[in-house]
Design an enzyme around this catalytic site. Structure first.
Site, PDB file in Angstrom:
ATOM      1  N   SER A   1      60.776 120.035 -44.015  1.00 57.85           N
ATOM      2  CA  SER A   1      60.200 121.372 -44.209  1.00 57.85           C
ATOM      3  C   SER A   1      60.058 122.003 -42.827  1.00 57.85           C
ATOM      4  CB  SER A   1      58.847 121.287 -44.922  1.00 57.85           C
ATOM      5  OG  SER A   1      57.913 120.569 -44.154  1.00 57.85           O
TER       6      SER A   1
ATOM      7  N   HIS B   1      58.886 116.870 -49.831  1.00 63.05           N
ATOM      8  CA  HIS B   1      58.848 115.444 -49.480  1.00 63.05           C
ATOM      9  C   HIS B   1      58.881 114.539 -50.716  1.00 63.05           C
ATOM     10  CE1 HIS B   1      56.990 116.230 -45.249  1.00 63.05           C
ATOM     11  NE2 HIS B   1      58.224 116.674 -45.374  1.00 63.05           N
TER      12      HIS B   1
ATOM     13  N   GLN C   1      52.422 119.771 -50.043  1.00 62.75           N
ATOM     14  CA  GLN C   1      53.213 118.693 -49.445  1.00 62.75           C
ATOM     15  C   GLN C   1      52.385 117.468 -49.057  1.00 62.75           C
ATOM     16  OE1 GLN C   1      56.572 119.735 -46.568  1.00 62.75           O
ATOM     17  NE2 GLN C   1      55.111 118.808 -45.167  1.00 62.75           N
ATOM     18  N   GLU C   2      51.180 117.714 -48.486  1.00 62.54           N
ATOM     19  CA  GLU C   2      50.431 116.573 -47.952  1.00 62.54           C
ATOM     20  C   GLU C   2      48.940 116.665 -48.244  1.00 62.54           C
ATOM     21  OE1 GLU C   2      51.361 116.340 -43.755  1.00 62.54           O
ATOM     22  OE2 GLU C   2      53.437 116.911 -44.136  1.00 62.54           O
TER      23      GLU C   2
ATOM     24  N   GLU D   1      56.797 110.247 -46.714  1.00 69.24           N
ATOM     25  CA  GLU D   1      55.860 109.797 -45.689  1.00 69.24           C
ATOM     26  C   GLU D   1      54.993 108.633 -46.158  1.00 69.24           C
ATOM     27  OE1 GLU D   1      53.890 113.278 -44.089  1.00 69.24           O
ATOM     28  OE2 GLU D   1      55.776 113.969 -43.195  1.00 69.24           O
TER      29      GLU D   1
ATOM     30  N   ASP E   1      48.042 119.786 -45.951  1.00 72.27           N
ATOM     31  CA  ASP E   1      49.175 120.574 -45.455  1.00 72.27           C
ATOM     32  C   ASP E   1      50.021 120.983 -46.656  1.00 72.27           C
ATOM     33  OD1 ASP E   1      51.284 121.797 -44.291  1.00 72.27           O
ATOM     34  OD2 ASP E   1      52.104 120.020 -43.303  1.00 72.27           O
TER      35      ASP E   1
ATOM     36  N   GLU F   1      46.500 122.936 -42.822  1.00 71.41           N
ATOM     37  CA  GLU F   1      47.689 123.256 -42.008  1.00 71.41           C
ATOM     38  C   GLU F   1      48.654 124.100 -42.834  1.00 71.41           C
ATOM     39  OE1 GLU F   1      49.565 119.674 -40.509  1.00 71.41           O
ATOM     40  OE2 GLU F   1      51.545 120.591 -40.662  1.00 71.41           O
TER      41      GLU F   1
ATOM     42  N   ASP G   1      51.875 125.127 -38.179  1.00 70.50           N
ATOM     43  CA  ASP G   1      53.007 124.225 -37.933  1.00 70.50           C
ATOM     44  C   ASP G   1      54.307 125.040 -37.942  1.00 70.50           C
ATOM     45  OD1 ASP G   1      55.023 122.322 -38.046  1.00 70.50           O
ATOM     46  OD2 ASP G   1      54.462 121.503 -39.996  1.00 70.50           O
TER      47      ASP G   1
ATOM     48  N   LYS H   1      54.729 118.884 -32.425  1.00 73.22           N
ATOM     49  CA  LYS H   1      55.870 118.041 -32.791  1.00 73.22           C
ATOM     50  C   LYS H   1      56.903 118.144 -31.683  1.00 73.22           C
ATOM     51  CE  LYS H   1      55.810 118.590 -37.899  1.00 73.22           C
ATOM     52  NZ  LYS H   1      56.190 119.558 -38.957  1.00 73.22           N
TER      53      LYS H   1
ATOM     54  N   HIS I   1      54.044 113.286 -36.537  1.00 68.07           N
ATOM     55  CA  HIS I   1      55.359 112.692 -36.781  1.00 68.07           C
ATOM     56  C   HIS I   1      56.214 113.711 -37.535  1.00 68.07           C
ATOM     57  CE1 HIS I   1      54.273 111.428 -41.142  1.00 68.07           C
ATOM     58  NE2 HIS I   1      53.720 112.545 -40.806  1.00 68.07           N
ATOM     59  N   ARG I   2      57.443 113.338 -37.961  1.00 67.13           N
ATOM     60  CA  ARG I   2      58.240 114.135 -38.876  1.00 67.13           C
ATOM     61  C   ARG I   2      58.439 113.335 -40.158  1.00 67.13           C
ATOM     62  NH1 ARG I   2      59.964 119.147 -36.682  1.00 67.13           N
ATOM     63  NH2 ARG I   2      59.940 119.574 -38.908  1.00 67.13           N
ATOM     64  N   SER I   3      58.870 114.023 -41.213  1.00 62.63           N
ATOM     65  CA  SER I   3      59.079 113.287 -42.466  1.00 62.63           C
ATOM     66  C   SER I   3      60.249 112.303 -42.345  1.00 62.63           C
ATOM     67  CB  SER I   3      59.300 114.264 -43.620  1.00 62.63           C
ATOM     68  OG  SER I   3      60.293 115.201 -43.303  1.00 62.63           O
TER      69      SER I   3
ATOM     70  N   LYS J   1      48.657 112.824 -37.115  1.00 59.83           N
ATOM     71  CA  LYS J   1      49.085 112.420 -38.463  1.00 59.83           C
ATOM     72  C   LYS J   1      50.413 111.695 -38.350  1.00 59.83           C
ATOM     73  CE  LYS J   1      51.405 116.657 -40.107  1.00 59.83           C
ATOM     74  NZ  LYS J   1      51.580 117.565 -41.237  1.00 59.83           N
TER      75      LYS J   1
HETATM   76  P1  PGA Z   1      58.524 117.813 -41.872  1.00 59.53           P
HETATM   77  O1  PGA Z   1      57.072 117.815 -42.497  1.00 59.53           O
HETATM   78  O2  PGA Z   1      58.608 116.742 -40.849  1.00 59.53           O
HETATM   79  O3  PGA Z   1      59.398 117.590 -43.063  1.00 59.53           O
HETATM   80  O4  PGA Z   1      58.712 119.181 -41.261  1.00 59.53           O
HETATM   81  C1  PGA Z   1      55.933 117.607 -41.734  1.00 59.53           C
HETATM   82  C2  PGA Z   1      54.988 118.772 -41.797  1.00 59.53           C
HETATM   83  O5  PGA Z   1      55.256 119.811 -42.453  1.00 59.53           O
HETATM   84  O6  PGA Z   1      53.951 118.724 -41.143  1.00 59.53           O
HETATM   85 ZN    ZN Z   2      53.276 120.830 -41.676  1.00 51.97          ZN
END
Ligand code: PGA
Ligand code: ZN
Length: 427
Positions: free
Chosen positions: A40, A153, A162-163, A204, A241, A284, A311, A336, A364-366, A387
């Protein structure tokens, strides 16, 4: 001095190719680093270069990037002092020459930049966190465990958001926080099994049950915290998030699980209600990257009570963060490495946020590897929280386990950030 740099194509946690870099020094030492990859992504992220040859990895190969590193970057960095990170990163940026690192690829630049930092730390006989952060780098971050995965994800099989993260800020140490996270993760698993919900996991490492509303996710988290013997709010909070850019279509937020579409103002009210009813400390990407003006409303309503992180909207870009600070649209930025492409620029983005009282939330990244660079980075930059996904899966726990080692090495000098790490308003 840098003697040689080589690179190779390896696999990441999603089975996609990514780049791994080795830097060799003239004294015989060498260090390695691997580059993560998002799903994402923000539209202003530095460019992740891929081969586009459909006959290999569906076009996702990184052989061009390997070639750029070995044939263009390596000869130019040869004989540079590996301790001069700024000169190394400036050379990388100059060699690429584009604003978004599209020519050589941010994945080429970042792999080299990270491997050089690690080689320099080894050369100085310092752990990476001390090399980058100095002797004052002694604070361990609150780990934010993404235990419910949704959105892209989980291929939209789970929640829209997503999270959903567990935030064990009440622990006395990082080690204890990690144990709490794992215990609550397992309590959540048993609750899901009892409810006949899926315990399959997303990218994740969090579970990805097909919940009927986004609220159900928070009820599950609160129940799991209690089931594991902890007190929601006192011991453990929640971070969210939604990655809302992914479901912002035609000016509305499309909540698939709830079968309705909300305006920006309605979305802000939606979050205000969640914050009023659950122990949320961080939100987020509550609004989309193309909804900059509405972020002001979000910050007005919620910025005084929780941390609001950008983000996809900021992309770890110091220029965008500077504008966001000026416009007062949030109070924290995600960090990131591969969104911006060099270690120096990542540090600059973090310092800019911190200088203005903003939070900096290392991520981190997914798509990940077992490289644990961000564990040292978060301690070095004293960000107080990071995270790295669920407290499960090798590429996720690689970072948490490295933080355990750092805490152990620091001994009595180590402190744990706790709840105060979460920014409210502007400090
Ligand atoms: P991504 O997701 O690594 O797929 O971008 C992580 C996030 O959105 O924080
Ligand atoms: Zn994010």
């Amino acid at each position: 001095l840098i003697e040689d740099i080589i690179a190779r194509e390896i696999l990441d946690s999603r089975g996609n190719p990514t780049v791994e870099v080795e830097v060799y020094l003239s004294n015989g030492q060498h260090a390695r680093a691997a580059v993560p990859s998002g799903a994402s992504t923000g539209s202003k992220e530095a460019v992740e270069l891929r081969d586009g040859d459909k006959h290999r990895f569906g076009g996702k190969g990184v052989l061009q990037v390997v070639q750029h590193i070995e044939e263009i970057i390596a000869p130019d960095l040869q004989d540079l002092d590996v301790r001069d990170q700024k000169a190394i990163d400036d050379t990388l940026i100059g060699l690429d020459g584009t604003e978004n690192k599209a020519k050589l690829g941010a994945n080429a630049l970042l792999g080299v930049s990270m491997a050089c930092a690690r080689a320099a730390a080894d050369y100085c006989d310092l752990p990476l966190y001390a090399y980058l952060g100095g002797p004052g780098a002694t604070r361990l971050p609150v780990p934010c465990f993404n235990v419910l995965n949704g959105g892209v994800h989980a291929h939209w099989q789970g929640a829209d958001f997503q999270e959903c993260m567990l935030v064990p800020y009440g622990a006395a140490s990082f080690r204890e926080a990690l144990r709490w996270g794992a215990e609550i993760y397992h309590a959540l698993q048993s609750i899901l099994l009892e409810k006949h919900l899926s315990v399959g996991v997303g990218d994740e490492g969090g579970f990805a049950p097909a919940v009927k509303s986004n609220h159900e996710s928070y009820d599950l988290l609160v129940d799991a915290i209690r089931r594991a013997g902890f007190e929601p709010g006192r011991d453990c909070g929640i971070a969210i998030d939604p990655a809302s850019s992914e479901f912002f279509k035609e000016g509305k937020y499309q909540l698939h699980t709830e079968n309705r579409a909300l305006s920006s103002a309605e979305m802000v009210d939606y979050y205000a209600e969640i914050v009023a009813n659950y122990p949320v400390v961080l939100l987020e990407d509550g609004l989309a990257e193309d909804d900059w003006e509405s972020w002001k409303l979000l910050n007005e309503k919620l910025g005084g009570s929780i941390e609001l992180v950008g983000d996809d909207i900021f992309c770890t870009n110091p220029k965008i963060i500077a504008k966001a600070i000026e416009d007062n649209i949030a109070n924290s930025t995600l960090i990131k490495l591969n969104q911006i492409g060099t270690v120096s620029e990542t540090i600059a983005a973090t310092r800019m946020a911190q200088f203005h009282g903003w939070g900096a939330f290392v991520s981190h990244r997914s798509g990940e590897t077992t490289d644990d660079f961000i564990a040292d980075l978060t301690v070095a930059l004293d960000t107080g929280h990071l995270k790295s996904g669920a407290p499960a899966r090798g590429e996720r726990v690689a970072k948490y386990n490295q933080l355990l080692r750092i805490e152990e090495e620091l001994g009595t000098a180590a402190t744990y950030a706790g709840k105060q790490a979460f920014v409210r308003g502007v400090r």
